[in-house]
Enzyme design. Sequence first.
Site, mmCIF file in Angstrom:
data_model
loop_
_atom_site.group_PDB
_atom_site.id
_atom_site.type_symbol
_atom_site.label_atom_id
_atom_site.label_comp_id
_atom_site.label_asym_id
_atom_site.label_seq_id
_atom_site.Cartn_x
_atom_site.Cartn_y
_atom_site.Cartn_z
ATOM 1 N N MET A 1 57.349 34.222 26.266
ATOM 2 C CA MET A 1 57.301 34.191 27.725
ATOM 3 C C MET A 1 58.054 35.372 28.344
ATOM 4 S SD MET A 1 58.445 31.105 30.296
ATOM 5 C CE MET A 1 57.373 29.879 29.584
ATOM 6 N N TYR B 1 57.870 33.763 17.140
ATOM 7 C CA TYR B 1 57.315 32.433 16.891
ATOM 8 C C TYR B 1 56.243 32.455 15.810
ATOM 9 C CZ TYR B 1 59.397 30.849 21.307
ATOM 10 O OH TYR B 1 60.258 30.522 22.309
ATOM 11 N N ARG C 1 28.306 34.455 45.085
ATOM 12 C CA ARG C 1 29.647 34.095 45.576
ATOM 13 C C ARG C 1 29.524 33.922 47.083
ATOM 14 N NH1 ARG C 1 33.488 38.646 42.741
ATOM 15 N NH2 ARG C 1 33.427 39.374 44.888
ATOM 16 N N LYS D 1 42.804 43.639 48.072
ATOM 17 C CA LYS D 1 42.979 42.200 47.854
ATOM 18 C C LYS D 1 43.980 41.967 46.730
ATOM 19 C CE LYS D 1 38.973 42.428 44.890
ATOM 20 N NZ LYS D 1 37.522 42.400 44.832
HETATM 21 C C1 LIG Z 1 36.944 43.588 44.862
HETATM 22 C C2 LIG Z 1 35.878 43.916 45.800
HETATM 23 C C3 LIG Z 1 35.570 45.243 46.063
HETATM 24 C C4 LIG Z 1 36.210 46.407 45.350
HETATM 25 O O1 LIG Z 1 35.799 46.428 44.025
HETATM 26 P P1 LIG Z 1 36.241 47.602 43.046
HETATM 27 O O2 LIG Z 1 35.337 47.478 41.910
HETATM 28 O O3 LIG Z 1 37.668 47.339 42.701
HETATM 29 O O4 LIG Z 1 36.098 48.870 43.807
HETATM 30 C C5 LIG Z 1 34.604 45.498 47.016
HETATM 31 N N1 LIG Z 1 33.979 44.490 47.670
HETATM 32 C C6 LIG Z 1 34.258 43.206 47.437
HETATM 33 C C7 LIG Z 1 33.532 42.153 48.188
HETATM 34 C C8 LIG Z 1 35.200 42.862 46.484
HETATM 35 O O5 LIG Z 1 35.450 41.572 46.227
#
Ligand SMILES: *Cc1c(COP(=O)(O)O)cnc(C)c1O
Length: 403
Positions: free
Chosen positions: A312, A264, A134, A36
């Site tokens: 930046m 800065y 979630r 992802k």
């Molecule tokens: C991100 C995610 C993973 C992988 O998690 P890691 O800790 O990076 O291995 C697995 N399952 C879901 C649903 C996730 O959102």
Amino acid sequence: MNAPLRRARIDLDAYRSNLDLVREWMDPVEVMAIMKADAYGHGLEPIALAAVDAGVRWIGVLTVPAALRLRAIGVGEDVRLFTWQHDPALDFRDAIDSAVDLGVSNAAELQRVVDAVDQRPARVHLGVDTGLHRDGATAETWPDLVALAVDAQRAGRIEVVAAYTHLAESSDDDDSAAVALFDAAVEQAEDLGLDIPMEHVAASLAGLERKEFRKDMVRMGANLFGMPGADGVSAADLGLEPVMTLTASVAKTKRVPVDTGVSYDYTYRTTSETTLALVPVGYADGVPRRAQGRVEVSIGGRRYPIAGRVAMDQFLVDVGDDDVRVGDLVVLFGTGEHGEMTVLEFGAAVDSIGEEVTCRIGARVPREYVGHEVEGRVGSWLRGDHHHRDHHRGDHQARGTHA
Ligand SMILES: *Cc1c(COP(=O)(O)O)cnc(C)c1O
């Protein structure tokens, strides 16, 4: 020769090596490679193609559009693509036609999937909320979701592939309680007449530490990028290799007198006559402002703290009387082999984690892919040999950074 102004080097051999190692550890349990957020900032397509060439059968990409990007570059249906966060307005037709696996969390969402079915049944993974709150159905909504799945499967409109959950990793006890809830939900589904062919629960941390949570498949992201999540465990301790190295080259040097305010707000002042070196990466590139005084960069094998505010587009380091010159390589994080910080150290230094650091490396930082996979399908993708609407864009080194 000057190093590129800024660059994220992605070592596909390191990714491959991590994948092989993790698959060995998990054997005979299946490994889903999680990619992802553009493969945790490493670039979805090259990482996916490298993984597929290494024989990966399951890839997790979060969204349907990301999965369709992979189908479009030739990731065939023998590779399962799991998605689990869906735009409420998404039309599931393309996903179903392309055999994209859909994580579904509630009856309304499942109904939208069922309504989109045309030629072939939709491949569905039913999500259980075991405490993360979630995705997933709660204990209250699970029976309705299961009942709808039973009907839709009988009508030939869906194929229930799996049940899954995601853990909070808050404590061993919390995770044990969560998995007990998951097991109860699966049992309840089976009582309601639904066969659950596959179960997946664990991500990187639980997959390594809780063997009993591996079930039929583990979903591994962080481990494969060389960022194990366990407290106090380095990648090297486990034999995992960091995949991304973030570098820049010194863009300017300047000799300044004692008590010179730097960057800065003059939050840093020189304590003697010294040389300041300008490093052309800033918070737009993913180096947070709070890296000041916490992150050390490596130049010529020596470490230097960030002096003054991160801006930046750049920050400064105070290199004293060292012979640092324009064009010298600056390593922000890498394998650690040459004394530089690893991404885990960098993440800890800014009160975060490696994943956040790599995900936030900005689009302006070209990804450069190295490793033998670059010769094969990854190479042809980088050269633009795949003629697909989404991939006729710009500098190939930056391709992995979109979306
Ligand atoms: C991100 C995610 C993973 C992988 O998690 P890691 O800790 O990076 O291995 C697995 N399952 C879901 C649903 C996730 O959102």
